[in-house]
Design a protein around this motif. Structure first.
Motif, PDB file in Angstrom:
ATOM      1  N   ILE A 107     -22.956 -13.820 -10.021  1.00 43.33           N
ATOM      2  CA  ILE A 107     -23.153 -15.209  -9.587  1.00 43.33           C
ATOM      3  C   ILE A 107     -24.220 -15.886 -10.439  1.00 43.33           C
ATOM      4  N   THR A 108     -25.347 -15.221 -10.652  1.00 43.73           N
ATOM      5  CA  THR A 108     -26.396 -15.824 -11.472  1.00 43.73           C
ATOM      6  C   THR A 108     -25.885 -16.132 -12.872  1.00 43.73           C
ATOM      7  N   TYR A 111     -23.681 -19.201 -12.833  1.00 45.27           N
ATOM      8  CA  TYR A 111     -24.408 -20.460 -12.672  1.00 45.27           C
ATOM      9  C   TYR A 111     -25.294 -20.760 -13.872  1.00 45.27           C
ATOM     10  N   THR A 123     -21.510 -25.812  -3.937  1.00 51.77           N
ATOM     11  CA  THR A 123     -20.846 -24.522  -3.776  1.00 51.77           C
ATOM     12  C   THR A 123     -20.206 -24.385  -2.410  1.00 51.77           C
ATOM     13  N   LEU A 130     -25.247 -15.649  -1.259  1.00 52.58           N
ATOM     14  CA  LEU A 130     -24.988 -16.320  -2.535  1.00 52.58           C
ATOM     15  C   LEU A 130     -26.079 -17.312  -2.937  1.00 52.58           C
ATOM     16  N   THR A 131     -26.838 -17.833  -1.985  1.00 50.97           N
ATOM     17  CA  THR A 131     -27.844 -18.822  -2.339  1.00 50.97           C
ATOM     18  C   THR A 131     -28.940 -18.221  -3.215  1.00 50.97           C
ATOM     19  N   ILE A 134     -27.841 -18.066  -6.882  1.00 52.24           N
ATOM     20  CA  ILE A 134     -27.773 -19.437  -7.391  1.00 52.24           C
ATOM     21  C   ILE A 134     -29.171 -19.960  -7.675  1.00 52.24           C
ATOM     22  N   VAL A 138     -30.823 -21.773 -10.906  1.00 50.56           N
ATOM     23  CA  VAL A 138     -31.363 -23.126 -10.769  1.00 50.56           C
ATOM     24  C   VAL A 138     -32.822 -23.167 -11.215  1.00 50.56           C
ATOM     25  N   TYR A 238     -33.086 -28.247  -3.771  1.00 51.76           N
ATOM     26  CA  TYR A 238     -31.810 -27.587  -3.475  1.00 51.76           C
ATOM     27  C   TYR A 238     -31.550 -27.690  -1.981  1.00 51.76           C
ATOM     28  N   THR A 240     -29.240 -26.203   1.092  1.00 47.32           N
ATOM     29  CA  THR A 240     -28.341 -25.141   1.529  1.00 47.32           C
ATOM     30  C   THR A 240     -28.041 -25.310   3.009  1.00 47.32           C
ATOM     31  N   GLY A 281     -28.658 -29.190  -6.747  1.00 49.55           N
ATOM     32  CA  GLY A 281     -27.603 -28.286  -6.315  1.00 49.55           C
ATOM     33  C   GLY A 281     -27.539 -28.230  -4.805  1.00 49.55           C
ATOM     34  N   ASP A 283     -25.154 -26.074  -1.346  1.00 50.24           N
ATOM     35  CA  ASP A 283     -24.067 -25.195  -0.923  1.00 50.24           C
ATOM     36  C   ASP A 283     -23.806 -25.365   0.563  1.00 50.24           C
TER      37      ASP A 283
END
Length: 317
Positions: A107-108, A111, A123, A130-131, A134, A138, A238, A240, A281, A283
């Motif tokens: 994932i990293t 991104y 996302t 997953l955060t 990410i 970021v 960010y 989330t 960003g 999600d």
């Protein structure tokens, strides 16, 4: 910058019935990378970090399916994101569904590639693990970020079953890695039972602001968001949003429900209240569609992702 007519547009309901057409977010054009985009939708279909009910691996597909009813103009806020930005659905991250640690690195890396472009990724989850990966990407792009975290749970466990990586640990790991501006972290909607006061108080000791669900009952959250905007200022931020922040009577399609949650009106106030923040960003996580045969939980998730798109800085500049 393209003229308005050159920006991608969602496929309209008069061009193709809502139940037809492609399976992308809002029936937008699909592309393989984020090249040339101002914002993109990307899915992470995973639930190998979940601790209770599985199923969030099906969240991105369900959110996209329910997004077919959405239209391009926000009647409430006046936002017209597809008149100001180039947006597309860039598909899903190809996780390793048998190895959570490898998936975090996948994932990293994905991104890192996305953020090599001047784009804001939104996302579709996927469990909340997953955060963390990410945020690693970021922070490499923007430095440590402010965080608006909406959730029933603090997700600050040091370990779960002896493991450092799981959907209950992302914000402890983000803290450990120095990814956050700790005086600009806000957790909204926390509630339920716990093991000890430290379940919520650990974050407070790091300088985070914790707003428990009981503080949100029976009131508008617009004043809270005004305070949060003032405290975050122009720092990169960010957002989330865990769908279990909502009351289970509203959003039962998730793995770890808690009673006494937020309403969809309050959810809209929170996301719309992020207008003016330097969002880099966002999600929407923890949609498990099989526990909600009506599709309502995924539909709410789709709408909140659209609302995130509507408050991105480029929409209002």
């Amino acid at each position: 910058m393209p003229r308005e007519t050159e920006f991608n547009q969602p496929l309209g309901g008069n061009d193709m019935p809502r139940f037809g057409g492609g399976g992308t977010m809002m029936r937008l054009p699909a592309q393989d990378t984020a090249e040339g985009l101002d914002a993109c939708f990307v899915g992470i279909p995973m639930d190998i970090g979940a601790s209770n009910r599985a199923g969030t691996r099906h969240g991105p597909r369900a959110i996209r399916a329910e997004s077919c009813m959405m239209r391009p103009y926000n009647m409430a806020t006046g936002a017209a994101p597809f008149a100001k930005m180039q947006v597309a659905d860039i598909g899903d991250v190809a996780i390793n569904t048998f190895d959570l640690k490898k998936t975090v690195d996948i994932i990293t890396a994905a991104y890192d590639d996305i953020l090599a472009h001047d784009v804001v990724p939104l996302t579709l989850g996927g469990d909340h693990t997953l955060t963390y990966p990410i945020l690693r990407a970021v922070a490499r792009k923007h430095g440590p970020v402010a965080l608006v975290h909406v959730d029933a749970h603090a997700d600050i466990n040091d370990e779960m079953f002896g493991e450092k990586i799981a959907h209950g640990t992302p914000f402890r790991r983000a803290f450990d890695d120095g990814l956050l501006q700790n005086d600009k972290v806000f957790q909204i909607g926390l509630r339920g039972t716990g093991y000890a006061p430290d379940d919520f108080d650990w974050g407070r000791r790091q300088g985070w602001t914790v707003i428990e669900a009981e503080e949100c009952w029976h009131k508008s959250l617009a004043p809270l968001m005004e305070e949060i905007r003032a405290k975050i200022g122009d720092a990169p931020c960010y957002l989330t949003y865990d769908i279990d922040s909502l009351d289970p009577s509203i959003a039962p399609g998730t793995g770890t429900m808690e009673i006494g949650g937020l309403t969809t009106i309050q959810a809209l106030e929170i996301v719309r209240g992020c207008k003016g923040l330097n969002l880099v960003g966002g999600d929407l996580v923890e949609v498990s569609p099989q526990y909600d045969t009506s599709g309502a939980t995924a539909m709410i998730g789709a709408n909140l992702l659209y609302e995130m798109l509507c408050v991105l800085p480029k929409v209002w500049t």
